[in-house]
Design a protein around this motif. Structure first.
Motif, short mmCIF file in Angstrom:
data_model
loop_
_atom_site.label_atom_id
_atom_site.label_comp_id
_atom_site.label_asym_id
_atom_site.label_seq_id
_atom_site.Cartn_x
_atom_site.Cartn_y
_atom_site.Cartn_z
N ALA A 1 0.78 -0.85 0.13
CA ALA A 1 -0.04 0.09 -0.13
C ALA A 1 0.69 1.22 0.17
O ALA A 1 0.87 2.26 -0.76
CB ALA A 1 -0.65 0.40 1.39
N MET A 2 1.59 1.04 0.78
CA MET A 2 3.31 2.47 1.00
C MET A 2 4.04 2.68 -0.44
O MET A 2 4.00 4.14 -1.28
CB MET A 2 3.79 2.87 2.66
N GLY A 3 3.74 1.18 -1.56
CA GLY A 3 4.71 1.11 -2.56
C GLY A 3 3.72 1.92 -3.28
O GLY A 3 4.59 3.22 -4.42
N LYS A 4 2.91 2.04 -3.56
CA LYS A 4 1.53 2.68 -3.84
C LYS A 4 1.62 4.32 -3.97
O LYS A 4 0.85 4.56 -4.41
CB LYS A 4 0.07 2.22 -3.91
N GLY A 5 1.40 4.15 -2.66
CA GLY A 5 1.20 5.09 -2.08
C GLY A 5 2.79 6.70 -2.11
O GLY A 5 2.09 7.31 -3.28
N ALA A 6 3.56 5.66 -2.54
CA ALA A 6 4.97 6.64 -2.76
C ALA A 6 4.59 7.39 -3.98
O ALA A 6 4.82 8.44 -4.89
CB ALA A 6 5.81 6.23 -2.76
N SER A 7 4.02 5.92 -5.24
CA SER A 7 4.12 6.77 -6.50
C SER A 7 3.35 7.71 -6.62
O SER A 7 3.76 8.18 -7.91
CB SER A 7 4.17 4.96 -6.55
N GLN A 8 2.57 7.39 -5.82
CA GLN A 8 1.28 8.57 -6.61
C GLN A 8 1.83 9.79 -5.41
O GLN A 8 1.79 11.10 -6.40
CB GLN A 8 0.20 8.17 -5.55
N VAL A 9 2.82 10.03 -4.84
CA VAL A 9 2.70 11.71 -4.28
C VAL A 9 4.03 11.90 -4.75
O VAL A 9 3.95 13.00 -4.83
CB VAL A 9 2.62 11.25 -2.56
N ALA A 10 4.72 10.38 -5.72
CA ALA A 10 5.98 11.59 -6.21
C ALA A 10 5.81 11.78 -7.53
O ALA A 10 6.77 12.51 -7.74
CB ALA A 10 6.30 10.42 -6.50
N VAL A 11 4.24 12.13 -8.20
CA VAL A 11 3.69 13.08 -9.04
C VAL A 11 3.89 14.14 -9.07
O VAL A 11 4.33 14.64 -10.42
CB VAL A 11 3.08 12.24 -10.10
N HIS A 12 3.44 14.64 -7.59
CA HIS A 12 4.00 15.68 -7.56
C HIS A 12 4.99 16.38 -7.68
O HIS A 12 5.81 16.42 -6.52
CB HIS A 12 3.16 15.90 -6.16
N PRO A 13 5.77 17.75 -8.22
CA PRO A 13 6.36 18.54 -8.44
C PRO A 13 6.76 19.61 -6.96
O PRO A 13 7.69 19.34 -6.08
CB PRO A 13 6.29 20.06 -8.98
N ALA A 14 6.21 19.83 -6.45
CA ALA A 14 5.83 20.32 -5.18
C ALA A 14 6.57 19.05 -3.95
O ALA A 14 7.28 19.86 -3.19
CB ALA A 14 4.98 20.67 -4.83
N VAL A 15 6.08 18.42 -3.97
CA VAL A 15 6.67 16.98 -2.90
C VAL A 15 8.50 16.72 -3.46
O VAL A 15 9.19 16.16 -2.89
CB VAL A 15 6.06 16.47 -3.09
N ARG A 16 8.47 16.61 -4.90
CA ARG A 16 9.79 16.15 -5.02
C ARG A 16 11.07 17.04 -4.71
O ARG A 16 12.01 17.54 -4.54
CB ARG A 16 9.95 16.00 -7.13
N LYS A 17 10.22 18.78 -4.98
CA LYS A 17 11.18 19.93 -4.35
C LYS A 17 11.12 19.74 -3.28
O LYS A 17 12.59 19.81 -2.38
CB LYS A 17 10.24 20.99 -4.09
N VAL A 18 10.63 19.08 -2.18
CA VAL A 18 10.90 19.25 -0.82
C VAL A 18 11.50 18.24 -0.23
O VAL A 18 12.74 18.73 0.23
CB VAL A 18 9.52 19.09 0.56
N LEU A 19 11.96 17.18 -1.39
CA LEU A 19 12.52 16.11 -0.53
C LEU A 19 14.11 16.62 -1.44
O LEU A 19 14.86 15.11 -1.09
CB LEU A 19 12.11 14.46 -1.08
N THR A 20 14.71 17.42 -2.17
CA THR A 20 15.63 17.33 -3.43
C THR A 20 16.73 17.65 -2.58
O THR A 20 17.83 16.96 -2.55
CB THR A 20 15.37 18.54 -4.25
N SER A 21 16.48 18.58 -1.32
CA SER A 21 17.57 19.46 -0.68
C SER A 21 17.87 18.19 0.43
O SER A 21 18.98 17.72 1.10
CB SER A 21 17.78 20.71 0.23
N LEU A 22 16.47 17.22 1.08
CA LEU A 22 16.86 15.84 1.66
C LEU A 22 18.06 15.11 1.40
O LEU A 22 19.00 14.81 1.96
CB LEU A 22 15.82 15.28 2.34
N GLN A 23 18.05 14.97 0.23
CA GLN A 23 18.24 13.03 -0.67
C GLN A 23 19.77 14.63 -0.70
O GLN A 23 21.09 13.65 -0.67
CB GLN A 23 17.62 13.18 -1.91
#
Ligand code: DC
Length: 216
Positions: free
Chosen positions: A91-113
């Motif tokens: 379920a979380m694999g599926k959820g991850a793939s869904q939240v990952a489509v949002h550019p705003a979410v990807r942006k938040v995670l960029t500096s963390l990575q």
């Protein structure tokens, strides 16, 4: 001039074995390891816990901004709770793939990575490690396998964990997840132009690890 800390990027689709390969390469080289998929899984879990739907880009991004995430040797912590097992569910694999489509979410995670890039080096696994997050990675591997082989591997993993597993459902789920990861507008799953393709249908984990190391 200081030389930049080396990064080995290992990208590829779900269940391609890239996590295991990346971890072993990191251990062999004494490098740090970044499981970027875990971050998207954590965001999916935290959003769900906060009652936010995964399609609400703004709310999910806001939620992601406020998370305290910590990686231990083997464990993943979210705001002082051990979520190592919770984020591994289908379920979380599926959820991850869904939240990952949002550019705003990807942006938040960029500096963390990018902040995980520390001496003596980093092995990072995900979908966009070599294309977006670490474009100057010294080695970019695109690790993949046919959908049937990946579904079969996941099926066997679940059986080994004494969990119920339905091969057809797993296959269907992988096809959906691949389509979403490849076709999204923001940082889609694609091989870097300077990437090396590693097709693992007929490779063991040890062989795949050796091939990565030979290219380094
Ligand atoms: O590697 P994984 O199965 O844990 O990843 C879960 C989902 O997270 C994957 O379907 C897409 C997303 N993801 C991403 O968009 N970018 C990454 N670098 C890693 C994962």
């Amino acid at each position: 001039m200081n030389k930049p800390v080396p990064v080995i990027a290992i990208d590829g689709p779900s269940a391609s074995g890239k996590g295991t390969v990346a971890q072993r390469v990191a251990t062999k080289l004494g490098f740090h390891y970044l499981d970027s998929g875990a971050l998207y899984r954590i965001v999916a879990l935290a959003s769900q816990q906060a009652g936010i739907v995964w399609t609400d880009a703004e709310a999910v991004a806001q939620c992601a901004k406020n998370l305290r995430i910590r990686f231990d040797e083997e464990q993943v912590w979210l705001n002082d709770a051990d979520v190592t097992n919770d984020i591994r569910s289908e379920a979380m694999g599926k959820g991850a793939s869904q939240v990952a489509v949002h550019p705003a979410v990807r942006k938040v995670l960029t500096s963390l990575q990018q902040n995980m890039r520390r001496a003596p080096g980093l092995v990072a696994d995900g979908r966009d490690m070599g294309t977006i997050i670490f474009p100057d990675a010294v080695l970019k591997i695109f690790l993949t396998a046919s959908t049937e082989v990946r579904a079969q591997r996941r099926y066997q993993q679940l059986l080994a964990k004494q969990q119920t597993a339905d091969y057809q459902a797993i296959l269907q789920d992988l096809l959906e997840r691949d389509a979403r990861d490849k076709n999204r507008a923001s940082a889609p799953l694609v091989m870097a132009e300077d990437g090396i393709l590693l097709e693992t249908d007929h490779l063991s984990i040890v062989e795949a690890v050796n091939q990565v190391l030979e290219n380094y």
